[in-house]
Write a protein that holds these residues in place. Structure first.
Motif, short mmCIF file in Angstrom:
data_model
loop_
_atom_site.label_atom_id
_atom_site.label_comp_id
_atom_site.label_asym_id
_atom_site.label_seq_id
_atom_site.Cartn_x
_atom_site.Cartn_y
_atom_site.Cartn_z
N THR A 47 -35.53 6.97 31.34
CA THR A 47 -34.41 6.02 31.28
C THR A 47 -34.85 4.57 31.38
OG1 THR A 47 -34.07 6.19 33.68
CG2 THR A 47 -32.80 7.69 32.26
N LYS A 67 -27.70 16.68 28.24
CA LYS A 67 -26.34 16.40 28.71
C LYS A 67 -26.28 15.20 29.65
CE LYS A 67 -24.76 21.18 28.22
NZ LYS A 67 -24.15 22.36 28.91
N GLY A 68 -27.41 14.49 29.78
CA GLY A 68 -27.42 13.29 30.59
C GLY A 68 -27.56 13.52 32.08
N CYS A 218 -33.77 5.43 22.28
CA CYS A 218 -33.22 6.72 22.68
C CYS A 218 -34.15 7.48 23.62
CB CYS A 218 -32.94 7.56 21.44
SG CYS A 218 -31.62 6.91 20.41
N GLN A 222 -29.36 10.02 26.40
CA GLN A 222 -29.06 8.58 26.36
C GLN A 222 -27.60 8.32 25.97
OE1 GLN A 222 -28.77 6.69 23.23
NE2 GLN A 222 -28.47 4.72 24.24
N GLU A 223 -27.07 9.06 25.02
CA GLU A 223 -25.69 8.82 24.59
C GLU A 223 -24.71 9.09 25.73
OE1 GLU A 223 -24.71 10.90 21.07
OE2 GLU A 223 -26.19 9.88 19.82
N VAL A 224 -24.95 10.13 26.49
CA VAL A 224 -24.06 10.46 27.61
C VAL A 224 -24.14 9.37 28.68
CG1 VAL A 224 -23.57 12.13 29.44
CG2 VAL A 224 -24.27 12.92 27.18
N ALA A 226 -25.06 6.22 28.32
CA ALA A 226 -24.45 4.99 27.81
C ALA A 226 -22.94 5.10 27.79
CB ALA A 226 -24.98 4.69 26.41
N ARG A 227 -22.42 6.24 27.39
CA ARG A 227 -20.96 6.43 27.36
C ARG A 227 -20.38 6.35 28.76
NH1 ARG A 227 -21.08 10.49 24.30
NH2 ARG A 227 -20.83 12.17 25.80
N ARG A 231 -17.61 3.35 28.76
CA ARG A 231 -16.29 3.85 28.36
C ARG A 231 -15.19 3.38 29.29
NH1 ARG A 231 -16.87 10.26 30.00
NH2 ARG A 231 -17.03 9.96 32.26
#
Length: 322
Positions: A47, A67-68, A218, A222-224, A226-227, A231
């Motif tokens: 990270t 899944k983060g 990435c 990473q997407e989880v 960041a979201r 969000r």
């Protein structure tokens, strides 16, 4: 506990006689990554921004699942060109090393367990004689290196790595319980085997202590991550909770926490726990923030379990957390 002011609570304490010296950290281990592609490989797995890590600097980093969820946390630094050391909990090192090795593929990076040849020491106190400097700086210390960690309870701390056969880096011994107490009081999580795959980094405040870089490329999960950050408000955070000396129960990593306002389901999970040399217990506990602000109290293990007392974190929580 309504409208709990997280930064105006009582601060954990440690007696002066337990605030100076060095302790061998047998519960820590070291992974070595070496090779021309070591930095780029770690950049794509952790990270933190490993490629941007300056000479003489260390980084706190997480290693997440797709899944983060955190599978491990590391203190990372480069002791030599094309070599990186990753200090982590010994109880999850074999599984973490195996998983990381699966993704090396054709990269010129060799991963090994260096715990047998390198010893880790935790050193604390103003008279330690180790190099001063800001947190996460790395300086030579004898035949090894000293990583300056964030202070805890106003005390400077270092993670010292050196050849396993060398003598202790400081003369005065430090009670291992005192070191663990300072580690928890610092508010910096260390993922252990009992908490693997349980927390998104923000749930244990990892980004608040420099363990997540949101501008790098990435990495797994990473997407989880960041979201969760962008969000809106975060629903869960880590707080410090304590049990007084003499309590029959024991705080342990992975234990569930309950709250009077919603006794039918767990309110959180113990991420890291310690017992001071004088018997009080302290834990960094991931909780639902809504319950932290609700009337009532947190309890250990069950809705009618021992009462947990809130303590002050050494850093503020973001005001937009819900």
């Amino acid at each position: 506990m309504t409208e709990l002011a997280f930064d105006s609570l009582a601060t954990p304490t440690l007696s002066p006689e337990h605030s100076q010296g060095g302790a061998r950290l047998s519960e820590w281990g070291v992974i070595r990554a070496e090779g021309a592609d070591a930095a780029s490989f770690l950049q794509g797995q952790l990270t933190s921004d490993i490629l941007g890590l300056a000479s003489g600097a260390a980084a706190l980093a997480g290693y997440c699942s797709a899944k983060g969820r955190l599978l491990a946390s590391f203190v990372v630094w480069s002791p030599a060109p094309e070599v990186y050391l990753l200090a982590c909990s010994a109880d999850l090192l074999p599984a973490t090393l195996k998983r990381l090795s699966m993704f090396v593929l054709r990269a010129k990076c060799r991963l090994t367990d260096a715990s047998g040849e390198l010893a880790l020491w935790g050193v604390a106190g103003r008279d330690a004689g180790l190099p001063e400097g800001p947190a996460w700086t790395v300086r030579p210390a004898g035949a090894g290196q000293a990583v300056r960690l964030p202070d805890a309870l106003g005390l400077p701390r270092w993670l010292v790595v050196q050849p396993a056969e060398d003598a202790a880096p400081v003369t005065a011994p430090l009670d291992l319980a005192a070191w663990r107490w300072l580690e928890v009081a610092s508010g910096v999580v260390r993922i252990v085997a009992a908490t693997v795959d349980r927390f998104v980094p923000q749930m244990v405040n990892l980004e608040l202590v420099g363990g997540v870089n949101f501008k790098k490329g990435c990495y797994p999960g990473q997407e989880v991550v960041a979201r969760s950050q962008y969000r809106g408000t975060l629903k869960r955070r880590a707080l410090l909770l304590a049990l007084p000396a003499g309590a029959q129960a024991e705080l342990k990593e992975g234990q569930e926490i309950f709250h009077d306002a919603d006794p039918g389901q767990p309110a959180g999970l113990v991420a890291l726990a310690a017992r001071s040399p004088t018997g009080e217990q302290l834990a960094l506990v991931e909780v639902k923030l809504a319950l932290a602000r609700a009337p009532g109290a947190f309890r250990l293990g069950a809705a009618d379990g021992p009462l947990l007392q809130p303590r002050a974190l050494p850093y503020p929580l973001p005001s937009n957390d819900d």
